[in-house]
Write a protein that holds these residues in place. Structure first.
Motif, mmCIF file in Angstrom:
data_model
loop_
_atom_site.group_PDB
_atom_site.id
_atom_site.type_symbol
_atom_site.label_atom_id
_atom_site.label_comp_id
_atom_site.label_asym_id
_atom_site.label_seq_id
_atom_site.Cartn_x
_atom_site.Cartn_y
_atom_site.Cartn_z
ATOM 1 N N PHE A 345 -5.667 13.677 -8.669
ATOM 2 C CA PHE A 345 -5.770 13.569 -7.217
ATOM 3 C C PHE A 345 -5.481 12.143 -6.755
ATOM 4 C CE2 PHE A 345 -8.819 16.626 -8.881
ATOM 5 C CZ PHE A 345 -8.487 17.775 -8.185
ATOM 6 N N PRO A 346 -4.587 11.980 -5.778
ATOM 7 C CA PRO A 346 -4.470 10.670 -5.120
ATOM 8 C C PRO A 346 -5.685 10.465 -4.224
ATOM 9 C CG PRO A 346 -3.019 12.264 -4.073
ATOM 10 C CD PRO A 346 -3.617 12.960 -5.260
ATOM 11 N N LEU A 347 -6.141 9.235 -4.097
ATOM 12 C CA LEU A 347 -7.319 8.930 -3.284
ATOM 13 C C LEU A 347 -6.940 8.433 -1.892
ATOM 14 C CD1 LEU A 347 -9.596 7.211 -5.957
ATOM 15 C CD2 LEU A 347 -9.251 9.629 -5.472
ATOM 16 N N THR A 348 -5.648 8.375 -1.625
ATOM 17 C CA THR A 348 -5.158 7.976 -0.303
ATOM 18 C C THR A 348 -4.005 8.891 0.083
ATOM 19 O OG1 THR A 348 -3.507 6.434 -1.186
ATOM 20 C CG2 THR A 348 -5.717 5.554 -0.780
ATOM 21 N N THR A 349 -3.624 8.847 1.344
ATOM 22 C CA THR A 349 -2.394 9.500 1.781
ATOM 23 C C THR A 349 -1.258 8.479 1.683
ATOM 24 O OG1 THR A 349 -2.648 8.843 4.089
ATOM 25 C CG2 THR A 349 -3.721 10.894 3.400
ATOM 26 N N PRO A 350 0.005 8.927 1.638
ATOM 27 C CA PRO A 350 1.116 7.960 1.587
ATOM 28 C C PRO A 350 1.149 7.027 2.793
ATOM 29 C CG PRO A 350 1.876 10.154 0.984
ATOM 30 C CD PRO A 350 0.477 10.308 1.501
ATOM 31 N N GLN A 351 0.603 7.501 3.921
ATOM 32 C CA GLN A 351 0.569 6.652 5.104
ATOM 33 C C GLN A 351 -0.469 5.531 4.959
ATOM 34 O OE1 GLN A 351 0.494 10.017 5.243
ATOM 35 N NE2 GLN A 351 2.625 10.268 5.875
ATOM 36 N N GLU A 352 -1.540 5.827 4.201
ATOM 37 C CA GLU A 352 -2.557 4.795 3.969
ATOM 38 C C GLU A 352 -2.137 3.855 2.849
ATOM 39 O OE1 GLU A 352 -6.702 7.118 4.873
ATOM 40 O OE2 GLU A 352 -5.589 7.673 3.074
ATOM 41 N N ARG A 353 -1.552 4.451 1.797
ATOM 42 C CA ARG A 353 -1.211 3.658 0.614
ATOM 43 C C ARG A 353 -0.474 4.549 -0.371
ATOM 44 N NH1 ARG A 353 -5.925 0.367 -2.496
ATOM 45 N NH2 ARG A 353 -4.793 -0.316 -4.355
ATOM 46 N N ASP A 354 0.812 4.354 -0.491
ATOM 47 C CA ASP A 354 1.643 5.194 -1.360
ATOM 48 C C ASP A 354 1.438 4.803 -2.821
ATOM 49 O OD1 ASP A 354 3.964 7.137 -1.650
ATOM 50 O OD2 ASP A 354 4.745 5.372 -2.668
ATOM 51 N N THR A 355 1.338 5.809 -3.698
ATOM 52 C CA THR A 355 1.154 5.544 -5.122
ATOM 53 C C THR A 355 1.952 6.548 -5.949
ATOM 54 O OG1 THR A 355 -0.677 7.056 -5.633
ATOM 55 C CG2 THR A 355 -1.254 5.003 -4.522
ATOM 56 N N PHE A 356 1.992 6.308 -7.248
ATOM 57 C CA PHE A 356 2.697 7.218 -8.154
ATOM 58 C C PHE A 356 2.015 8.572 -8.220
ATOM 59 C CE2 PHE A 356 -0.490 5.065 -10.633
ATOM 60 C CZ PHE A 356 -0.922 5.966 -11.591
ATOM 61 N N MET A 357 0.733 8.658 -7.814
ATOM 62 C CA MET A 357 0.038 9.934 -7.817
ATOM 63 C C MET A 357 0.601 10.895 -6.768
ATOM 64 S SD MET A 357 -2.337 9.714 -10.192
ATOM 65 C CE MET A 357 -3.554 10.950 -9.815
ATOM 66 N N HIS A 358 1.283 10.367 -5.767
ATOM 67 C CA HIS A 358 1.886 11.220 -4.746
ATOM 68 C C HIS A 358 3.248 11.766 -5.188
ATOM 69 C CE1 HIS A 358 -0.742 8.555 -2.181
ATOM 70 N NE2 HIS A 358 -1.111 9.753 -1.776
ATOM 71 N N GLY A 359 3.784 11.239 -6.286
ATOM 72 C CA GLY A 359 5.122 11.627 -6.720
ATOM 73 C C GLY A 359 6.092 10.472 -6.513
ATOM 74 N N MET A 360 7.339 10.702 -6.852
ATOM 75 C CA MET A 360 8.353 9.638 -6.835
ATOM 76 C C MET A 360 9.428 9.936 -5.791
ATOM 77 S SD MET A 360 7.582 7.515 -9.441
ATOM 78 C CE MET A 360 9.043 6.854 -10.239
ATOM 79 N N VAL A 361 9.817 8.887 -5.067
ATOM 80 C CA VAL A 361 10.984 8.950 -4.191
ATOM 81 C C VAL A 361 11.935 7.862 -4.664
ATOM 82 C CG1 VAL A 361 11.849 8.867 -1.840
ATOM 83 C CG2 VAL A 361 9.519 9.686 -2.268
ATOM 84 N N TRP A 362 13.082 8.262 -5.180
ATOM 85 C CA TRP A 362 14.026 7.311 -5.753
ATOM 86 C C TRP A 362 14.784 6.587 -4.653
ATOM 87 C CZ3 TRP A 362 12.773 6.745 -10.584
ATOM 88 C CH2 TRP A 362 12.243 7.841 -11.288
ATOM 89 N N LEU A 363 15.327 5.427 -4.977
ATOM 90 C CA LEU A 363 16.069 4.617 -4.016
ATOM 91 C C LEU A 363 17.211 5.416 -3.398
ATOM 92 C CD1 LEU A 363 16.294 1.145 -5.826
ATOM 93 C CD2 LEU A 363 15.086 1.662 -3.702
ATOM 94 N N GLY A 364 17.256 5.392 -2.064
ATOM 95 C CA GLY A 364 18.310 6.093 -1.354
ATOM 96 C C GLY A 364 18.051 7.564 -1.151
ATOM 97 N N GLU A 365 16.953 8.093 -1.713
ATOM 98 C CA GLU A 365 16.622 9.504 -1.576
ATOM 99 C C GLU A 365 15.492 9.681 -0.554
ATOM 100 O OE1 GLU A 365 18.287 11.878 -3.045
ATOM 101 O OE2 GLU A 365 19.548 10.519 -4.219
ATOM 102 N N SER A 366 15.303 10.915 -0.112
ATOM 103 C CA SER A 366 14.230 11.197 0.842
ATOM 104 C C SER A 366 13.280 12.286 0.346
ATOM 105 C CB SER A 366 14.828 11.617 2.194
ATOM 106 O OG SER A 366 15.642 12.777 2.034
ATOM 107 N N VAL A 367 13.607 12.909 -0.783
ATOM 108 C CA VAL A 367 12.777 13.989 -1.322
ATOM 109 C C VAL A 367 11.818 13.424 -2.368
ATOM 110 C CG1 VAL A 367 12.785 16.170 -2.570
ATOM 111 C CG2 VAL A 367 14.577 15.695 -0.900
ATOM 112 N N ARG A 368 10.563 13.775 -2.240
ATOM 113 C CA ARG A 368 9.549 13.301 -3.172
ATOM 114 C C ARG A 368 9.429 14.283 -4.339
ATOM 115 N NH1 ARG A 368 5.362 9.567 -2.648
ATOM 116 N NH2 ARG A 368 5.847 9.298 -0.440
ATOM 117 N N GLU A 369 9.564 13.784 -5.565
ATOM 118 C CA GLU A 369 9.452 14.612 -6.766
ATOM 119 C C GLU A 369 8.037 14.523 -7.320
ATOM 120 O OE1 GLU A 369 12.407 14.088 -9.757
ATOM 121 O OE2 GLU A 369 13.932 13.451 -8.325
#
Length: 379
Positions: A345-369
């Motif tokens: 579980f991530p302990l924050t939302t991406p708006q509060e603090r993005d982390t690797f627990m939310h998944g990965m968004v590669w450079l130039g991409e917009s889809v989170r894996e």
């Protein structure tokens, strides 16, 4: 899709607390009464702090089909399934108690109801429950024959060290309800109690996340943050509380009423989660493994890992490995993976603090894996 403009990447690297356990001890309800006055057994389970109450289809040993060959018992399991009663051959190699155990096995008997073996050697008389034979025998039992449905997750230790899981479970009203409803509505099931000792933990640090967002921390902030992550420590009560909350939220067992829908990223967090965030931790993973039981854990909300969904057939077969020894080691690694769950579980939302627990968004991409958690070695 989350707007990239709203993502906050506070640090280049973020940390997650990873809690994991020693292999479980299995008990039946009858074992609780035997253990009540057994000092040696109580000492052995004194550190157990999380328990799971599980159920699966009962597997019995055929009392009319058993013979002894050296130290191996050969017989058949009786399995109740939708297709009726099945007979599945097995071979059980009787383990030695220790390096000094040179006793010959003279006779092996099966209880008339098939619930256990009685093993007679030259100097001792041993009883081995059917579930132990199922876990260790070589047979063609299918995974679904051994799978354990998680009915309840709880804390297996009281506020003082002297109170063990045995004391707690002997007067456990939910366990009484489970046993009553199972014996009435599903007599073909057997209920088992798994005692886990969550005594291991580490901080996992990764620079994954949304690579399109620049970290807002400066170089000094990054260094101080990294040092805080290296020094994170949790006390006993915090470990137990976090492990219980994560496992209940992950499995969502039928008989648990609290913590099944906990939002770990919500502002109103339980105290240990607030403490983790204050220490710089922004994720939690609780790993639980049942490989030593040769039985997968699961519920409708948390199915066992299907290795074929993320590994190709040639990888599963170890086609690229050179030696038979490497293939055997890889097969054991895969077996552990298949018997492991990760409550992450991530302990924050991406708006509060993005982390690797939310998944990965590669450079130039917009889809989170969603690449976390990755399957790995169980505890």
């Amino acid at each position: 899709m989350t707007s990239m403009d709203s993502i906050i990447r506070q640090f280049s690297a973020e940390g997650a607390t990873h809690l994991y356990s020693s292999p479980p001890t299995v008990m039946t309800r009858a074992d609780l009464y035997r253990a009540k006055g057994d000092g040696h057994f109580r000492e052995a389970i004194a550190g157990s702090n999380i328990y799971l109450i599980t159920a699966r289809r009962r597997v019995l040993i055929n009392p009319h089909d058993l013979y002894l060959l050296g130290r191996s018992a050969h017989g058949s399991f009786i399995v109740m399934s939708e297709q009726g009663v099945q007979s599945i051959p097995f071979r059980y190699d009787i383990p030695r108690i220790g390096p000094d155990d040179q006793d010959d096995i003279e006779q092996v008997l099966v209880a008339p109801n098939g619930t256990h073996l009685t093993i007679l050697s030259t100097s001792r008389h041993m009883t081995t429950a059917a579930h132990i034979v199922v876990a260790n025998a070589t047979s063609t039992l299918q995974a679904e024959h051994r799978d354990m449905n998680v009915l309840y997750v709880g804390q297996g230790i009281g506020k003082v060290h002297a109170r063990t899981a045995v004391d707690r479970l002997l007067n456990h009203t939910t366990l009484q309800r489970i046993l009553a409803e199972t014996s009435t509505n599903n007599p073909e099931l057997e209920v088992s109690i798994l005692l886990y000792r969550f005594e291991h933990g580490r901080t996992m640090i990764s620079n994954g996340g949304d690579f399109n967002a620049e970290p807002v921390a400066n170089e000094q902030d990054e260094a101080e943050h990294f040092e805080r992550l290296r020094n994170v420590r949790l006390n006993r009560d915090e470990v137990i509380t976090l492990a219980e909350a994560a496992l209940i939220n992950h499995f969502k067992p039928h008989y648990n009423t609290l913590l099944k829908s906990t939002n770990f990223a919500a502002n109103n967090k339980i105290k240990p989660l607030k403490k983790l965030l204050a220490k710089g931790i922004s994720g939690l993973t609780v790993e639980i493994c049942s490989a030593t039981l040769n039985a997968r854990l699961g519920t409708h909300d948390a199915l066992p890992i299907a290795l074929s969904t993320f590994l190709a057939a040639d990888v599963l077969e170890g086609c690229n490995l050179d030696s038979e020894q490497e293939k055997q080691a890889w097969a054991e690694e895969l077996r552990v993976m298949a018997h492991t769950h990760y409550a992450s579980f991530p302990l924050t939302t991406p708006q509060e603090r993005d982390t690797f627990m939310h998944g990965m968004v590669w450079l130039g991409e917009s889809v989170r894996e969603q690449i976390w958690p990755l399957p790995g070695k169980g505890a």
